[in-house]
Design an enzyme around this catalytic site. Structure first.
Site, PDB file in Angstrom:
ATOM      1  N   ASP A   1      -8.054   1.550   0.360  1.00 33.99           N
ATOM      2  CA  ASP A   1      -8.077   0.242   1.020  1.00 33.99           C
ATOM      3  C   ASP A   1      -7.406   0.301   2.400  1.00 33.99           C
ATOM      4  O   ASP A   1      -6.904   1.348   2.828  1.00 33.99           O
ATOM      5  CB  ASP A   1      -7.372  -0.773   0.095  1.00 33.99           C
ATOM      6  CG  ASP A   1      -8.041  -2.137   0.116  1.00 33.99           C
ATOM      7  OD1 ASP A   1      -8.707  -2.468   1.107  1.00 33.99           O
ATOM      8  OD2 ASP A   1      -7.863  -2.897  -0.867  1.00 33.99           O
TER       9      ASP A   1
ATOM     10  N   ASP B   1     -14.321  -9.110   1.283  1.00 32.32           N
ATOM     11  CA  ASP B   1     -14.625  -9.148  -0.157  1.00 32.32           C
ATOM     12  C   ASP B   1     -15.702 -10.165  -0.550  1.00 32.32           C
ATOM     13  O   ASP B   1     -15.744 -11.272  -0.022  1.00 32.32           O
ATOM     14  CB  ASP B   1     -13.359  -9.514  -0.941  1.00 32.32           C
ATOM     15  CG  ASP B   1     -12.281  -8.459  -0.811  1.00 32.32           C
ATOM     16  OD1 ASP B   1     -12.454  -7.512  -0.028  1.00 32.32           O
ATOM     17  OD2 ASP B   1     -11.248  -8.600  -1.482  1.00 32.32           O
TER      18      ASP B   1
HETATM   19  C1  GLA Z   1      -8.790  -5.780  -0.944  1.00 32.56           C
HETATM   20  C2  GLA Z   1     -10.121  -5.102  -1.322  1.00 32.56           C
HETATM   21  C3  GLA Z   1     -10.550  -5.602  -2.689  1.00 32.56           C
HETATM   22  C4  GLA Z   1      -9.471  -5.288  -3.716  1.00 32.56           C
HETATM   23  C5  GLA Z   1      -8.126  -5.871  -3.287  1.00 32.56           C
HETATM   24  C6  GLA Z   1      -6.979  -5.365  -4.149  1.00 32.56           C
HETATM   25  O1  GLA Z   1      -8.958  -7.144  -0.764  1.00 32.56           O
HETATM   26  O2  GLA Z   1     -11.090  -5.368  -0.345  1.00 32.56           O
HETATM   27  O3  GLA Z   1     -11.780  -5.026  -3.060  1.00 32.56           O
HETATM   28  O4  GLA Z   1      -9.385  -3.891  -3.856  1.00 32.56           O
HETATM   29  O5  GLA Z   1      -7.813  -5.520  -1.935  1.00 32.56           O
HETATM   30  O6  GLA Z   1      -5.736  -5.851  -3.739  1.00 32.56           O
END
Ligand code: GLA
Length: 393
Positions: free
Chosen positions: A150, A205
């Site tokens: 990430d 997301d």
């Molecule tokens: C980010 C990523 C998500 C998830 C969260 C976890 O938002 O884009 O897909 O992995 O972190 O904290």
């Protein structure tokens, strides 16, 4: 003597990272699996959930249709020891990660883990910055198969440098691990990540609340808007390197059947990784039948590895094409209206690329031949739904 010199040189280059590369021949078709985030986020994930999900992946037939990775997302890690090695959250994972990996492997499945290129993960757990080597070694020692990496808490970091550093450490650690970049498309990874990772997120997301459209709090995006954000990216995808429009929200928050079918179909057309995000232990028959539709999965997993692209756009009614092996062509009619749409297909008028001669038409959701392309065909596409055809010689 020659062998000795070669070995010396190889050791020198390898220890300096000069021969480092991503692992080849992994993710030759889009990865398929399940990820904990959409249903469990931080608080709900633990050892029991992961084990039961592995059991369910086998028992529900998901494994039989190609799902293979069980990926723990954020919140399995809690700190670092004096040597910088990651400490597992023992309350949630009392048996440790290695035993969980072994459990998942014992089911014939593969195991994925999560970290972050910055100082902390998005949920505030320890990130890998400064500990890339220890983390890569740890994942290899645990027999991990997949890493989602990430991009939170990376102020001042360069994305290409940070992701390349982890790629190199994974390579040096010696275990082939699928490397999934998750920097949300901020630095256009499709332009540089082909030699760094096997897939890269193209957007922020997906709304795990399964909304159809709209941004929520500015960073959770309805799945139909994610489709629009993939237009033009098709030329960057191929075997071993995929655009990732995020995990599936089918089965989350009672996504309606028509929307779930359209969402899944579009992810298949886009050659997107198919990472289910629902609770596999407790899913409706409809969600199960959508997520395990073999005809659609065959479109997604087609070995040519071409990402689908939009060929006609009539406002809220779109036609998408995905080239397949043996000259077959997948065509998806996507109705974005809140009312149904009757459409007469005149194959001589719509701009299907590399369309040559006549084809038989198989309707993939009906699983039957519905005609041929030498005559017009009228279809009814319900609201926020799709009709998907495979054109075959
Ligand atoms: C980010 C990523 C998500 C998830 C969260 C976890 O938002 O884009 O897909 O992995 O972190 O904290």
């Amino acid at each position: 003597m020659k062998t000795k010199i070669f070995l010396l040189l190889a050791t020198f280059f390898l220890s300096n990272g000069m021969l480092a590369q991503k692992f080849d021949n992994l993710a030759m078709t889009p990865p398929m699996g399940w990820n904990s985030w959409n249903s469990f986020q931080c608080d709900g994930v633990n050892e029991t959930v992961i084990k039961e999900m592995a059991d369910a992946m086998v028992e529900t037939g998901f494994k039989d249709v190609g799902y293979e990775y069980i990926v723990i997302d954020d919140c399995w890690q809690i700190g670092r020891d004096d040597n910088g090695y990651i400490i597992v959250d023992k309350e949630k994972f009392p048996s440790g990660i290695k035993s969980l990996v072994d459990y998942v492997h014992s089911k014939g499945l593969k195991f994925g883990i999560y970290s972050d290129a910055g100082t902390k993960t998005c949920a505030g757990r320890p990130g890998s910055k400064g500990f890339e080597r220890q983390d890569a070694e740890t994942y290899a020692k645990w027999d991990v198969d997949y890493l989602k990496y990430d991009w939170c808490f990376t102020e001042g970091q360069d994305a290409i440098t940070s992701y390349t550093l982890m790629r190199d450490e994974l390579f040096k650690a010696g275990r082939p691990i699928v490397f999934s970049l998750c920097e949300w498309g901020e630095n256009k990874p499709w332009e540089w990540a082909k030699d760094v990772g096997h897939l890269w997120r193209t957007t922020l997301d997906i709304d795990m609340g399964a909304r159809y459209d709209g941004n929520i709090w500015g960073n959770l995006i309805g799945w139909s808007d994610l489709v629009d954000m993939q237009v033009g990216l098709e030329k960057y995808a191929g075997p071993g390197h995929w655009n990732d429009p995020d995990m599936l929200a089918v089965g989350n928050n009672n996504m309606p059947e028509n929307e779930a079918r359209a969402h899944f179909s579009m992810w298949c057309m886009l050659a997107a990784p198919l990472m289910a995000g629902n609770d596999l232990r407790d899913m409706s028959e409809v969600d199960h039948s959508i997520l395990t539709n073999k005809e659609l999965i065959a479109i997604n997993q087609d070995v040519l590895g071409k990402q689908g692209f939009k060929i006609e756009d009539y406002g809220n009614f779109e036609i998408w094409q995905k080239p397949l092996t043996n000259g077959d062509i997948a065509i998806c009619f996507f109705n974005r209206e809140t009312t149904s749409n009757t459409y007469e297909i005149d194959w001589s008028k719509i701009r299907v690329k590399d369309f040559e001669g006549d084809y038989k038409i198989k309707d993939l959701w009906k699983n039957e031949i519905v005609g041929a392309t030498d005559t017009t065909l009228t279809i009814d596409v319900p609201s926020r739904d799709v009709v998907v055809f495979r054109l075959m010689k």
